[in-house]
Design a protein around this motif. Sequence first.
Motif, mmCIF file in Angstrom:
data_model
loop_
_atom_site.group_PDB
_atom_site.id
_atom_site.type_symbol
_atom_site.label_atom_id
_atom_site.label_comp_id
_atom_site.label_asym_id
_atom_site.label_seq_id
_atom_site.Cartn_x
_atom_site.Cartn_y
_atom_site.Cartn_z
ATOM 1 N N ARG A 102 0.823 -1.207 0.000
ATOM 2 C CA ARG A 102 0.000 0.000 0.000
ATOM 3 C C ARG A 102 0.860 1.261 0.000
ATOM 4 N N ARG A 103 2.005 1.190 0.621
ATOM 5 C CA ARG A 103 2.889 2.354 0.696
ATOM 6 C C ARG A 103 3.767 2.497 -0.549
ATOM 7 N N GLY A 104 3.557 1.643 -1.526
ATOM 8 C CA GLY A 104 4.252 1.804 -2.800
ATOM 9 C C GLY A 104 5.509 0.995 -2.979
ATOM 10 N N HIS A 105 5.778 0.088 -2.040
ATOM 11 C CA HIS A 105 6.990 -0.721 -2.135
ATOM 12 C C HIS A 105 6.718 -1.999 -2.929
ATOM 13 N N GLU A 106 7.790 -2.638 -3.333
ATOM 14 C CA GLU A 106 7.720 -3.842 -4.146
ATOM 15 C C GLU A 106 7.995 -5.067 -3.269
ATOM 16 N N LEU A 107 7.167 -6.102 -3.410
ATOM 17 C CA LEU A 107 7.406 -7.365 -2.722
ATOM 18 C C LEU A 107 8.116 -8.332 -3.660
ATOM 19 N N ALA A 108 9.136 -8.991 -3.151
ATOM 20 C CA ALA A 108 9.864 -10.013 -3.886
ATOM 21 C C ALA A 108 9.996 -11.238 -2.987
ATOM 22 N N VAL A 109 10.502 -12.324 -3.533
ATOM 23 C CA VAL A 109 10.486 -13.618 -2.845
ATOM 24 C C VAL A 109 11.855 -13.949 -2.259
ATOM 25 N N HIS A 110 11.838 -14.336 -0.981
ATOM 26 C CA HIS A 110 13.067 -14.742 -0.284
ATOM 27 C C HIS A 110 12.962 -16.195 0.191
ATOM 28 N N GLY A 111 12.103 -16.968 -0.480
ATOM 29 C CA GLY A 111 11.901 -18.364 -0.110
ATOM 30 C C GLY A 111 10.678 -18.539 0.776
ATOM 31 N N TRP A 112 10.319 -19.795 0.997
ATOM 32 C CA TRP A 112 9.208 -20.072 1.905
ATOM 33 C C TRP A 112 9.668 -20.018 3.349
ATOM 34 N N THR A 113 10.836 -20.597 3.623
ATOM 35 C CA THR A 113 11.483 -20.486 4.928
ATOM 36 C C THR A 113 12.890 -19.954 4.692
ATOM 37 N N HIS A 114 13.566 -19.582 5.769
ATOM 38 C CA HIS A 114 14.930 -19.061 5.648
ATOM 39 C C HIS A 114 15.910 -20.190 5.973
ATOM 40 N N ASN A 115 15.957 -21.172 5.079
ATOM 41 C CA ASN A 115 16.749 -22.369 5.353
ATOM 42 C C ASN A 115 18.065 -22.361 4.583
ATOM 43 N N ARG A 116 18.977 -23.236 5.004
ATOM 44 C CA ARG A 116 20.243 -23.442 4.302
ATOM 45 C C ARG A 116 20.129 -24.704 3.442
ATOM 46 N N PRO A 117 20.602 -24.656 2.207
ATOM 47 C CA PRO A 117 20.431 -25.786 1.286
ATOM 48 C C PRO A 117 21.576 -26.786 1.372
ATOM 49 N N TRP A 118 21.642 -27.522 2.462
ATOM 50 C CA TRP A 118 22.787 -28.418 2.655
ATOM 51 C C TRP A 118 22.822 -29.556 1.647
ATOM 52 N N ARG A 119 21.656 -30.122 1.334
ATOM 53 C CA ARG A 119 21.603 -31.269 0.434
ATOM 54 C C ARG A 119 20.677 -30.986 -0.749
ATOM 55 N N PRO A 120 20.948 -31.603 -1.901
ATOM 56 C CA PRO A 120 20.053 -31.422 -3.044
ATOM 57 C C PRO A 120 18.637 -31.893 -2.722
ATOM 58 N N ALA A 121 17.662 -31.066 -3.063
ATOM 59 C CA ALA A 121 16.251 -31.407 -2.856
ATOM 60 C C ALA A 121 15.430 -30.649 -3.893
ATOM 61 N N PRO A 122 15.600 -30.976 -5.187
ATOM 62 C CA PRO A 122 14.971 -30.175 -6.246
ATOM 63 C C PRO A 122 13.452 -30.120 -6.171
ATOM 64 N N VAL A 123 12.823 -31.228 -5.844
ATOM 65 C CA VAL A 123 11.359 -31.237 -5.787
ATOM 66 C C VAL A 123 10.865 -30.321 -4.673
ATOM 67 N N ARG A 124 11.495 -30.413 -3.514
ATOM 68 C CA ARG A 124 11.098 -29.564 -2.387
ATOM 69 C C ARG A 124 11.327 -28.090 -2.704
ATOM 70 N N GLU A 125 12.464 -27.761 -3.322
ATOM 71 C CA GLU A 125 12.761 -26.364 -3.635
ATOM 72 C C GLU A 125 11.719 -25.779 -4.584
ATOM 73 N N VAL A 126 11.344 -26.537 -5.618
ATOM 74 C CA VAL A 126 10.334 -26.043 -6.557
ATOM 75 C C VAL A 126 9.003 -25.844 -5.853
ATOM 76 N N ARG A 127 8.605 -26.820 -5.050
ATOM 77 C CA ARG A 127 7.314 -26.749 -4.368
ATOM 78 C C ARG A 127 7.268 -25.563 -3.404
ATOM 79 N N GLN A 128 8.308 -25.380 -2.613
ATOM 80 C CA GLN A 128 8.294 -24.308 -1.614
ATOM 81 C C GLN A 128 8.416 -22.932 -2.253
ATOM 82 N N LEU A 129 9.229 -22.827 -3.308
ATOM 83 C CA LEU A 129 9.368 -21.519 -3.951
ATOM 84 C C LEU A 129 8.069 -21.138 -4.657
ATOM 85 N N ALA A 130 7.425 -22.095 -5.271
ATOM 86 C CA ALA A 130 6.136 -21.818 -5.914
ATOM 87 C C ALA A 130 5.101 -21.388 -4.884
ATOM 88 N N ARG A 131 5.124 -22.013 -3.718
ATOM 89 C CA ARG A 131 4.195 -21.636 -2.657
ATOM 90 C C ARG A 131 4.461 -20.212 -2.190
#
Length: 249
Positions: A102-131
């Motif tokens: 409402r105040r004119g700022h732009e929203l962008a995406v920083h992930g679903w949670t603020h996690n560290r990507p220690w291991r490959p998890a492509p399906v989870r990353e796509v699902r959470q980022l899409a959410r």
Amino acid sequence: MRGSVDRGRLFTTAAAVVPALVAAAHIVPAGTWLSGPRRAWLPALAGVGGGDHVALTFDDGPDPRSTPAFLAALDGLSVRATFFVVGEQVLCHRRLSHDIVRRGHELAVHGWTHNRPWRPAPVREVRQLARAAHTVAEVSGVSPTWYRPPYGILTGDRLLAARRTGLRPVLWTAWGRDWTDRATGESVAATVLADLRGGGTVLLHDTDRQSAPGCWRAALDALPRLVGACRAAGLTVGPLGEHRVAGQD
């Protein structure tokens, strides 16, 4: 017999090589976290835009304890910015997220949670980022453009997820190291300005959820200095949507 042995060696070699290739595909893109090579070789990913403009961005919110103070300060400075928000936080604080827009700022995406990507998890990353992207779109009324991964770690999984979700990864050219308990308004401003040039993208944080308690006050105190220095240099300050990053529509 010899053919059986050769096939066995082939399978053994493949069993060793394939996991290594998967790990490399996951980790190698994260080398873009290094600011020097990123700015030199991948300026669009670094957020290099029009030479007369500076993009101001904030990570990790929204946070009802601190984000309203940033919104008030930005109002006072007549500056708009881009807020890279965490999806689960947007879900918890919809009213505050609406207020950012409402105040004119732009929203962008920083992930679903603020996690560290220690291991490959492509399906989870796509699902959470899409959410996360869907949640931001619901709040802002428009599909988000930008994605900055937590900690700035752009793994292969996260890069693939961004492409699948239609988001554009962007990191930064200058940051304030505003997440430590020793940060002050003076130190944050000095650290940012040491690396800031026209066309740069600034990373600050509007919350201390992932950092030292109360450190957000240092970033808040630095804002008038940063904006003043940019304007004195003839630079405008605004969101990434106005930054003219290479390839931006």
